[in-house]
Design an enzyme around this catalytic site. Structure first.
Site: not given
Length: 610
Positions: A23, A102, A547
């Site tokens: 990411t 995700n 997370h």
């Protein structure tokens, strides 16, 4: 240029070398390669998954979880306070990293959560700064709904709060069932308001949440599709896949600092070294960035010595301060008129939604969910509970074993975090729990799903973990998974928050108009209502929300920091960590928006020192 072979990669004269094509890593690489005068290389251990339907089609999210081609499929160590279970810790493997696998939520944190980054010792890291970068990373797609639907669904986006030209598409779920507005109505009757625009730093309330889906094509928008693919033809942007980083090469630099000169990596069973003249940027994520630092001799000298690794920089904070959201599921059977995921298990239902997908509509065109809700503690807990949680907001709130090996500097930084948490517990504008809905039956091992029925799952999570964990190497082999010790539920607050929010949702289900759509409760099972019974239920069903943050914390070195506010690893002159491992204190929302902002801001920091 397109993904290259190892000879081409090694033959390039790289200025910057990014470890991890996930990411944040691809954000950094893409932005640095905007300058045609520099060469940027990316080492990615996984492969390119550009055309895999299970990734690109939003309604098929989660299909690649557990698949080692796409998911590192890490597991935690035994969780003593969660019935000695090992809990899956999925991380994306391949171009795009976790943004490619995700659950697509693109929800922002609270303003105060980002402002405390500056209060913890990081000048320039605050809401205003990071809002700029969150907007830079995205372009908003306004939902095509009526004004009445906008009110009912709780979605009235303020264009001033969102980006217009950034790479990542931000849209809203196109498939909204009757349960969405019904639950929002029932939440309002129980003191939790609608929040039609929660992207401005005030998250409390229920909403139709934004997602990283391109509504014009009904496909996932992630760092691989949005930052790499459009720029893959740049001759100065080189990506090598199937390349597992093993060690950062360190040499003596200026003023007693170490200089990162290259990276040793493994590809097809052979070892190579890639060099870079300017900077090495570590973007391997919250689990693997600290692992690679330790393998390179950067970390707590006592841990390194156990493994026979020469300590090059004694940095006790490496791998410490791990935080994560975890959840407990509440599943109910609902009226058959609700079109939940179960309709896809009939040939007629699947055919219908396959046709709708061609029009960018239906269940497959967006995330099979629509409702988020953020709860302040006062909405679901009593005054005595809240005061108890405040009293447990310290290192002493956990069993002594949790912090018995933690170095004093790291403890000092964690205590500063707890001081902030104490102020958030009773703040009515700050969330302590989160509802993530799923239009269907969440898969539970050992529980058979009757696909002729319709379900809704409420994934109920705490927003600010009071537990702290660690990530450290198990061996000197870079191919071995790190030891992930989350210490889930070790601080009683986390368990009590999940227990209380489960009880609160029973009230919501019993409140009209949700009550009229409610058929029966599936989980927690009948008879599990008391605090003690629910605590046991939580321990047996606890799962991560994926997370993780904090293991290379951006804090002063005397507070257990690993990187400074310029993301430089302490003791080095040109090694940076740019990913969510630098976030020192967990935010209340999904971390995706912050991962992009960290990448964007990190790239600007690097550019400023050229």
């Amino acid at each position: 240029m397109p993904i290259v072979n190892v000879d081409t990669f090694l033959g390039a004269k790289l200025d910057y070398l990014v470890i991890g094509g996930g990411t944040s890593g691809l954000v950094v690489a893409a932005r640095l390669s905007e300058d045609p005068n520099v060469a940027v290389g990316v080492l990615e251990a996984g492969n390119d998954h550009a055309d895999v339907p299970e990734i690109t089609i939003p309604g098929m999210m989660a299909r690649v979880i557990h698949n080692p081609e796409f998911d590192w499929t890490f597991y935690s160590e035994l969780q003593k306070y969660a019935n000695d279970r090992k809990v899956l810790q999925s991380r994306g493997k391949g171009i795009g990293g976790s943004s490619a696998i995700n659950f697509l939520a693109s929800v922002r944190p609270a303003k105060e959560e980002l402002d405390v980054l500056e209060r913890l010792g990081n000048p320039g890291w605050n809401w205003e700064s990071l809002l700029k970068y969150m907007k830079k990373s995205e372009h908003l797609q306004i939902p095509n709904i009526t004004p009445d639907q906008a009110v009912a669904y709780a979605v009235v986006p303020d264009p001033n709060l969102h980006g217009t030209n950034g790479p990542i598409a931000k849209s809203f779920p196109p498939h909204v069932t009757e349960m969405h507005s019904a639950v929002l109505d029932s939440l309002e009757k129980n003191g939790v308001p609608r929040n039609a625009e929660n992207s401005g730093g005030n998250p409390v309330g229920g909403l139709l949440f934004p997602t990283s889906v391109d509504s014009s094509t009904a496909t996932r928008s992630h760092s691989g599709s949005a930052y790499f693919a459009p720029n893959a033809q740049r001759p100065n942007f080189l990506v090598l896949t199937g390349a597992h980083a093993a060690k950062i090469i360190l040499a003596s630099g200026k003023a007693g600092l170490l200089r990162a000169t290259g990276v040793e990596f493994i590809k097809d069973g052979k070892s190579y070294v890639a060099n870079a003249s300017k900077e090495i940027i570590l973007s391997a994520g919250t689990f693997q960035s600290p692992q690679l630092l330790e393998l390179s001799g950067i970390g707590d000298k006592d841990i390194l010595n156990v493994h026979g690794i020469e300590p090059r920089i004694d940095l006790p904070g490496v791998g410490e301060n791990l935080q994560d959201h975890s959840l407990a599921p509440a599943i109910i059977e609902v009226d058959k008129k609700v079109e939940s995921l179960e309709v896809l298990f009939s040939p007629e239902g699947l055919a219908k939604h396959q046709e709708l997908y061609k029009q960018q509509k239906g269940i497959l065109a967006g995330i099979p969910s629509s409702l988020f809700a953020f709860f302040p503690a006062k909405a679901f807990a009593g005054t005595e509970d809240i005061q108890r949680w405040k009293s447990l907001s310290s290192i002493s709130g956990s069993p002594p074993e949790i912090f018995e090996k933690t170095k004093p500097s790291v403890k000092r930084g964690i205590e500063k975090q707890y001081e902030l948490l104490r102020g958030w517990v009773d703040d009515p504008a700050h969330p302590m729990a989160l509802l993530l809905s799923l239009n269907g039956h969440f898969p539970i091992p050992g529980l058979t799903i009757d696909h002729s029925k319709r379900y809704m799952t409420s994934l109920l999570a705490y927003t600010h973990p009071f537990a702290r964990g660690t990530v450290h190497i198990k061996s000197t082999s870079p191919l071995d998974a790190p030891a992930i010790q989350q210490n889930y539920l070790s601080n009683p607050v986390d368990l009590e928050v999940l227990t209380k929010i489960l009880q609160f949702m029973d009230k919501v289900y019993a409140t009209e108009p949700t009550k009229s759509l409610f058929v029966k409760r599936i989980l927690p099972p009948k008879g599990v209502e008391t605090d003690e019974a629910l605590k046991e239920y939580v321990k047996s069903t606890l799962a991560t929300v994926h997370h993780p943050v904090g293991t290379c914390a951006m804090l002063p070195r005397e507070d257990g920091g690993v990187v400074d506010s310029n993301l430089l690893v302490y003791g080095t002159e040109n090694l940076r960590v740019i990913d969510c491992s630098v976030i020192p204190l967990e935010i209340s929302s999904n971390v995706q928006t912050l991962a992009y902002a960290v990448g964007e801001k990190g790239a600007d920091i690097v550019k400023a020192v050229r």
